[in-house]
Design an enzyme around this catalytic site. Structure first.
Site, PDB file in Angstrom:
ATOM      1  N   GLY A  91     -65.557  11.077 -25.773  1.00 33.44           N
ATOM      2  CA  GLY A  91     -65.578  10.046 -26.812  1.00 33.44           C
ATOM      3  C   GLY A  91     -66.952   9.695 -27.346  1.00 33.44           C
TER       4      GLY A  91
ATOM      5  NE  ARG B 297     -51.476  17.739 -27.515  1.00 33.45           N
ATOM      6  CZ  ARG B 297     -50.844  18.696 -26.843  1.00 33.45           C
ATOM      7  NH1 ARG B 297     -51.462  19.342 -25.879  1.00 33.45           N
ATOM      8  NH2 ARG B 297     -49.598  19.014 -27.133  1.00 33.45           N
TER       9      ARG B 297
ATOM     10  CG  HIS C 142     -65.080  22.878 -35.762  1.00 32.95           C
ATOM     11  ND1 HIS C 142     -64.198  23.164 -34.738  1.00 32.95           N
ATOM     12  CD2 HIS C 142     -65.826  23.994 -35.939  1.00 32.95           C
ATOM     13  CE1 HIS C 142     -64.402  24.404 -34.327  1.00 32.95           C
ATOM     14  NE2 HIS C 142     -65.388  24.934 -35.030  1.00 32.95           N
TER      15      HIS C 142
ATOM     16  CD  GLU D 281     -55.885  28.685 -41.982  1.00 28.47           C
ATOM     17  OE1 GLU D 281     -56.679  29.535 -41.579  1.00 28.47           O
ATOM     18  OE2 GLU D 281     -55.573  28.520 -43.188  1.00 28.47           O
TER      19      GLU D 281
HETATM   20  C1  GRF Z   1     -67.329  17.433 -30.278  1.00 32.84           C
HETATM   21  O1  GRF Z   1     -68.196  18.525 -30.191  1.00 32.84           O
HETATM   22  C2  GRF Z   1     -66.445  17.567 -31.502  1.00 32.84           C
HETATM   23  O2  GRF Z   1     -67.057  18.196 -32.578  1.00 32.84           O
HETATM   24  C3  GRF Z   1     -65.336  18.433 -30.978  1.00 32.84           C
HETATM   25  O3  GRF Z   1     -65.115  18.017 -29.669  1.00 32.84           O
HETATM   26  C4  GRF Z   1     -66.314  17.427 -29.152  1.00 32.84           C
HETATM   27  C5  GRF Z   1     -65.938  16.035 -28.725  1.00 32.84           C
HETATM   28  O4  GRF Z   1     -66.978  15.367 -28.055  1.00 32.84           O
HETATM   29  N1  GRF Z   1     -64.178  18.342 -31.843  1.00 32.84           N
HETATM   30  P1  GRF Z   1     -66.870  13.790 -27.834  1.00 32.84           P
HETATM   31  O5  GRF Z   1     -65.538  13.531 -27.133  1.00 32.84           O
HETATM   32  O6  GRF Z   1     -66.900  13.138 -29.176  1.00 32.84           O
HETATM   33  O7  GRF Z   1     -68.031  13.439 -26.980  1.00 32.84           O
END
Ligand code: GRF
Length: 216
Positions: free
Chosen positions: A14, A93, A111, A145
């Site tokens: 988080g 998910r 991402h 997607e």
């Molecule tokens: C981050 O790198 C985000 O881009 C990816 O999952 C990771 C989550 O990290 N989707 P956090 O839980 O926000 O520390």
């Protein structure tokens, strides 16, 4: 101006959620994080959110027979919070088309790569194996997607000689913590809007660069 309502979906650590919560508070956004929904019980992110006094809903995806049932439960949990945006922050998910359509133009993800390069997981490992010299993070609209959808902004980081997955991943994460609040800040201040999946500046004279160079 009506205050904007943010719901943040997490699965684990988080840290992106925390970056958004801090920006909302410290920059006095005209917005509130009205709920945090966690897909795994006992996550560090959920504990942190509770300490901040935020409403936290834990929905264990393993308690549902399939994706459709889990997503129906998610919608039932989120809709009463009346979100202007549903912000995915490390939410691990894959969402069903029903969920994606329900929150069309309101569903945003981050991402850890420069999409469309390196979708999927283990992006830092893929980047090191490919030998590319820049890496980064992408904030994008969510479509059916995975790791697709219109790009709202990107952060670019260098890949350094001697980097391993940990050092590179930490550099990207620091970039994410700047990028995500930047983009959500545009939205809550009504600088950017998304219609039909397409982002646009409300006032073209107010357009900001939609990328960051992050070398920290
Ligand atoms: C981050 O790198 C985000 O881009 C990816 O999952 C990771 C989550 O990290 N989707 P956090 O839980 O926000 O520390």
């Amino acid at each position: 101006m009506l205050r904007k309502r943010l719901v943040i979906l997490i699965s684990g650590r988080g840290s992106n959620m925390a970056a958004l919560v801090r920006a909302c508070r410290d920059q006095a956004w005209p917005a509130d994080v009205v709920g945090v929904v966690a897909s795994r019980p006992g996550s560090a992110g959920a504990a942190w959110a509770r300490e901040q006094g935020l409403p936290v809903i834990e929905l264990d995806h393993r308690a549902y027979p399939d994706r459709a049932a889990f997503d129906a439960a998610l919608i039932a949990a989120i809709d009463p919070l009346k979100p202007d945006w549903v912000v995915l922050a490390g939410f691990m998910r894959v969402l069903t088309p029903v969920f994606v359509a329900h929150y069309a133009d309101r569903l945003i993800n981050i991402h850890p790569s420069l999409l469309p390069a390196f979708p999927g997981v283990t992006t830092h490992r893929q980047v090191l194996a490919a030998g590319v010299r820049v890496h980064g993070a992408t904030v994008h609209m969510v479509v059916n997607e995975v790791d697709s959808g219109r790009i709202l902004a990107q952060a670019v980081v260098p890949v350094r000689d001697g980097d391993d997955e940990t050092t590179l991943g930490e550099r990207v994460l620091r970039a994410e913590h700047r990028l995500y609040p930047m983009v959500i800040g545009w939205l809550v201040h009504d600088r950017m809007r998304v219609r039909g999946g397409e982002p646009a500046w409300r006032d073209p004279a107010d357009a900001a660069p939609r990328w960051l160079w992050c070398d920290e």
